[in-house]
Design an enzyme around this catalytic site. Structure first.
Site, PDB file in Angstrom:
ATOM      1  N   ARG A  47       8.935  15.857 -10.292  1.00  0.00           N
ATOM      2  CA  ARG A  47       7.416  15.359 -10.846  1.00  0.00           C
ATOM      3  C   ARG A  47       7.237  14.361 -11.744  1.00  0.00           C
ATOM      4  O   ARG A  47       6.152  13.733 -11.842  1.00  0.00           O
ATOM      5  CB  ARG A  47       6.840  16.635 -11.577  1.00  0.00           C
ATOM      6  CG  ARG A  47       5.530  16.595 -12.213  1.00  0.00           C
ATOM      7  CD  ARG A  47       4.994  17.922 -12.565  1.00  0.00           C
ATOM      8  NE  ARG A  47       5.850  18.706 -13.390  1.00  0.00           N
ATOM      9  CZ  ARG A  47       6.143  18.499 -14.738  1.00  0.00           C
ATOM     10  NH1 ARG A  47       5.664  17.409 -15.296  1.00  0.00           N
ATOM     11  NH2 ARG A  47       7.149  19.300 -15.305  1.00  0.00           N
ATOM     12  N   TYR A 101     -15.534   3.581  -2.855  1.00  0.00           N
ATOM     13  CA  TYR A 101     -14.818   4.471  -2.029  1.00  0.00           C
ATOM     14  C   TYR A 101     -15.443   5.882  -2.630  1.00  0.00           C
ATOM     15  O   TYR A 101     -15.486   6.136  -3.664  1.00  0.00           O
ATOM     16  CB  TYR A 101     -13.229   4.190  -2.121  1.00  0.00           C
ATOM     17  CG  TYR A 101     -12.693   5.449  -1.417  1.00  0.00           C
ATOM     18  CD1 TYR A 101     -12.723   5.639  -0.016  1.00  0.00           C
ATOM     19  CD2 TYR A 101     -12.049   6.540  -2.064  1.00  0.00           C
ATOM     20  CE1 TYR A 101     -11.916   6.432   0.631  1.00  0.00           C
ATOM     21  CE2 TYR A 101     -11.494   7.545  -1.332  1.00  0.00           C
ATOM     22  CZ  TYR A 101     -11.466   7.839  -0.043  1.00  0.00           C
ATOM     23  OH  TYR A 101     -10.640   8.673   0.527  1.00  0.00           O
ATOM     24  N   ASP A 173      -8.799  -1.759  -6.845  1.00  0.00           N
ATOM     25  CA  ASP A 173      -8.529  -0.962  -5.676  1.00  0.00           C
ATOM     26  C   ASP A 173      -8.083  -2.123  -4.378  1.00  0.00           C
ATOM     27  O   ASP A 173      -8.844  -2.619  -4.094  1.00  0.00           O
ATOM     28  CB  ASP A 173      -9.413   0.073  -5.346  1.00  0.00           C
ATOM     29  CG  ASP A 173      -8.848   0.956  -4.048  1.00  0.00           C
ATOM     30  OD1 ASP A 173      -8.205   0.471  -3.304  1.00  0.00           O
ATOM     31  OD2 ASP A 173      -9.522   1.980  -3.934  1.00  0.00           O
ATOM     32  N   LYS A 198      -2.839   4.401   3.732  1.00  0.00           N
ATOM     33  CA  LYS A 198      -3.567   3.296   4.737  1.00  0.00           C
ATOM     34  C   LYS A 198      -2.420   2.276   5.288  1.00  0.00           C
ATOM     35  O   LYS A 198      -1.368   2.814   5.699  1.00  0.00           O
ATOM     36  CB  LYS A 198      -4.763   2.832   4.031  1.00  0.00           C
ATOM     37  CG  LYS A 198      -5.737   3.623   3.379  1.00  0.00           C
ATOM     38  CD  LYS A 198      -6.293   4.584   4.323  1.00  0.00           C
ATOM     39  CE  LYS A 198      -7.162   5.822   3.385  1.00  0.00           C
ATOM     40  NZ  LYS A 198      -7.792   5.621   2.496  1.00  0.00           N
TER      41      LYS A 198
HETATM   42  C1  LIG Z   1      -8.478   6.208   1.350  1.00  0.00           C
HETATM   43  C2  LIG Z   1      -8.749   5.314   0.114  1.00  0.00           C
HETATM   44  C3  LIG Z   1      -8.816   5.885  -1.232  1.00  0.00           C
HETATM   45  C4  LIG Z   1      -7.937   7.248  -1.295  1.00  0.00           C
HETATM   46  O1  LIG Z   1      -6.868   7.547  -0.916  1.00  0.00           O
HETATM   47  P1  LIG Z   1      -6.091   8.886  -0.477  1.00  0.00           P
HETATM   48  O2  LIG Z   1      -4.723   8.498  -0.202  1.00  0.00           O
HETATM   49  O3  LIG Z   1      -6.839   9.482   0.670  1.00  0.00           O
HETATM   50  O4  LIG Z   1      -6.315   9.661  -1.707  1.00  0.00           O
HETATM   51  C5  LIG Z   1      -9.142   5.095  -2.234  1.00  0.00           C
HETATM   52  N1  LIG Z   1      -9.631   3.675  -1.951  1.00  0.00           N
HETATM   53  C6  LIG Z   1      -9.784   3.309  -0.685  1.00  0.00           C
HETATM   54  C7  LIG Z   1     -10.204   1.921  -0.610  1.00  0.00           C
HETATM   55  C8  LIG Z   1      -9.402   4.150   0.294  1.00  0.00           C
HETATM   56  O5  LIG Z   1      -9.748   3.560   1.663  1.00  0.00           O
END
Ligand SMILES: *Cc1c(COP(=O)(O)O)cnc(C)c1O
Length: 381
Positions: A47, A101, A173, A198
């Site tokens: 954790r 997002y 992000d 991703k």
């Molecule tokens: C998918 C995504 C997220 C969230 O990610 P998870 O791994 O699904 O929690 C945040 N920002 C962007 C731009 C994304 O494409």
């Protein structure tokens, strides 16, 4: 400093191979023998995100984005929520781009409000308007490298300057570009956030997230994350680690493939408009050229005939799967109206520029000719 292609494979790896293993083994152990650690946060426990599979990833990710330190977490949203809750406290105010997002939008509007954290949305194309939203308690500014699903690229250099001039923590992000196409920290951002689900992992088989930044701030995030509990399991660490090694190969290919497919779609009579910042016709083409190595594998397009035509297209493609998410080796198509932006009203979607006939495509690593043939048959019928 070695090239990122080399760092992806060798950066941060153990200095001596563990039992001679060429790949980092999985340490599937919740807890580790006490060896005199001075504080709770140094005791090794899954954790606390500090077991061998975590620390190897932390080193690699920090090297890739030229940050001092990194932290992997259970999901992109765990990274985003941990970073925001480490930056802001009750009574603070946040500026955020108005095309977030969906999960992040929900976090701000539905959750952070209840923690006493206030926000205003800003238009990243209208830098002159940002100062109007500043308050004495504004602490941070939050943006995305490429917005979803219209693939807009904000004036990121202006964001950095605005943050510096107004003493704001700047968060970005970086999921849509990833470390291979864009490094936000050298540009001046304080924190880079990722959904590693991703392209970093790249194989659509885990959910993971990461924060990269200064040692001081990452330590703060690690402590917060230990309390919030969003840790990444060692086996998911292992899969992420494996995926990262091929990032350059995948991104080089997807950068080229998306440019080719975007041009193909733009010339198709059934297509109204294509959104891809790697296309000269995109309003942010010059900005993307200046900031990014490539624009990644995601694009969107408006199909003539509205939501019915868009839905028919996603049903008729045979090679691509109709599914949300992006950045994997398999091409995916989705209608934002049905998935990522289903929670918005028709008016809200229109205001955000998301037309009913919009289709988002996340390109994988298939052959361009096969994808074009499949898109052609789905568009023609
Ligand atoms: C998918 C995504 C997220 C969230 O990610 P998870 O791994 O699904 O929690 C945040 N920002 C962007 C731009 C994304 O494409």
């Amino acid at each position: 400093m070695k090239d990122i292609k080399t760092q992806l494979v060798h950066g941060g790896e153990p200095e001596t191979l563990i039992e001679g293993a060429v790949c980092m083994p999985v340490f599937q152990s919740a807890t580790f023998e006490y060896s005199g650690e001075g504080s709770y946060h140094d005791v090794r426990y899954i954790r606390l995100n500090n077991t061998p599979n975590h620390t190897v990833l932390h080193k690699k990710l920090a090297l890739l984005e030229r940050g001092e330190a990194a932290l992997v977490l259970a999901s992109g949203m765990a990274a985003i929520s941990t970073a925001l809750l480490s930056t802001l406290k009750a009574g603070d105010h946040l500026l955020a781009q108005n095309t977030l997002y969906g999960g992040t939008h929900g976090l701000l509007t539905k959750e952070l409000k209840n923690f006493g954290i206030d926000y205003d949305f800003i238009d990243l194309d209208r830098g002159e308007s940002w100062a109007r939203y500043l308050k004495p308690n504004t602490k941070a500014i939050y943006v995305e490298s490429i917005s979803n699903p219209l693939m807009q690229v904000g004036n990121l250099e202006a964001v950095v300057e605005f943050a510096k001039n107004n003493n704001l923590v700047s968060l970005i992000d970086n999921t849509f570009t990833g470390p291979y196409n864009f490094c936000p920290l050298p540009l001046g951002f304080d924190l880079s956030l990722h959904s590693c689900t991703k392209s970093l992992n790249g194989h659509s088989d885990i959910v993971a997230g990461a924060i990269i930044g200064s040692r001081k701030f990452i330590d703060l995030c690690a402590e917060k994350a230990a309390h919030l509990g969003g840790s990444l399991d060692p086996h998911a660490c292992f899969l992420l680690h494996r995926g990262i090694k091929t990032l350059a190969l995948r991104m080089d290919y997807q950068n080229r493939l998306a440019t080719e497919i975007a041009a193909f779609l733009a010339s198709h009579p059934a297509v109204e408009k294509v959104n891809y910042p790697g296309l000269k016709s995109h309003p942010h083409y010059d900005r993307a050229q200046k900031l990014f190595r490539g624009c990644g594998g995601v694009l969107s397009f408006e199909i003539k005939g509205g939501v019915a035509a868009a839905t028919a297209f996603t049903n008729k493609v045979k090679l691509s799967v109709s599914a949300p998410s992006l950045g994997g080796v398999e091409s995916l198509v989705t209608c934002p109206v049905h998935t990522s932006h289903a929670g918005l009203s028709a008016d809200e979607r229109q205001a955000a520029g998301i037309s009913p006939g919009l289709v988002r495509v996340s390109l994988g690593i298939e052959a361009a000719e096969d994808l074009k043939a499949d898109f052609n048959q789905a568009l023609d019928s």
